[in-house]
Design an enzyme around this catalytic site. Sequence first.
Site, PDB file in Angstrom:
ATOM      1  CB  ALA A 180      -8.870  -6.945  44.692  1.00 24.28           C
ATOM      2  CE  LYS A 181     -12.152 -14.194  48.168  1.00 23.70           C
ATOM      3  NZ  LYS A 181     -13.431 -14.255  48.902  1.00 23.70           N
ATOM      4  CG  LEU A 182     -13.998 -12.061  41.256  1.00 18.16           C
ATOM      5  CD1 LEU A 182     -14.758 -11.564  40.028  1.00 18.16           C
ATOM      6  CD2 LEU A 182     -14.554 -13.403  41.712  1.00 18.16           C
ATOM      7  CB  THR A 187     -16.904 -14.048  46.567  1.00 17.67           C
ATOM      8  OG1 THR A 187     -15.938 -14.246  47.603  1.00 17.67           O
ATOM      9  CG2 THR A 187     -16.196 -14.066  45.217  1.00 17.67           C
TER      10      THR A 187
END
Length: 295
Positions: A175-177, A101
């Site tokens: 997108a992960k955040l 991340t």
Amino acid sequence: MSRSDGLSRPEQIVAVVGLGNMGRGIAGTLVRAGVRTLGVDPAASADVVPGAELVDLETAVHRAGTLVLSLPGSSVVERVLVDAGLTVPGRPRRLVVDTSTADPLVTRRLAAVLADSGHALVDAPVSGGPSGAAAGQLTVFLGGERTAVQDAEPVLRVLAGRVTHVGGPGAGAVAKLVNNMLCAVHLQITGEALGLVEAAGLDPEKVFAAVNGASGRSAVTEVNLPRWILSGTFDSGFPMGLMARDISLAVETGRDLGAELPLAAHSAGTWQERSAGDPGADFNLMARPTTGERI
């Protein structure tokens, strides 16, 4: 077709850099799929992943065509890439699959630096936790140039149950955040909902069974609540300190890009406060707020 097709030839070697909770599962999944796997982690013991060979970073870069990174954040990722010699020309082409991340803006810059040096980087942060990594059922938020994404497909096929290419370099990190920002807020509001249910003297399992058939449901109410919260196990393997870091990074990224995220910023403050005392505590404990703590 085997999930390891394209990675089964003897010359196809993958090095996993970072053998923490996620990296160990990733390396183990590669080994079980028949992929020749190297592990890089100065803090790991030689038998941390049975079937994987523990080597130093220099050896990994020399022998492996693909490096899968599972590291704490962008600063560590950049240091590893510099130490590996991938930020300057001169080495044979290497593909870097960064599952960390990370800061999307740093990821964009590093992808450009590696491209200029003859290498390729895709950002492929994951969701699914240690259990998903060990089972090869991660969800991947994938960012990168088309050719690099295609090159990464064989290894991602082994590691993931679902891969979504969301855009160019850095897009996967964004997108992960977004995912973790939503999860963080959902955990807080689920804690409040649970408090209301209990104050009313109702059975949480029955109430949330109804909610999960309606518009208020989320992955938190469907998965986290029964598995880790109502069960009282709180052993998901994802610590509160990392979620605090992720939602704060989402807010900072929004600020850098000119997007105001007031609710996320408020939530981030609560996560920082709760994680300060015990950053290693399971992140699902956020759904059990202490008196007076509200989103």
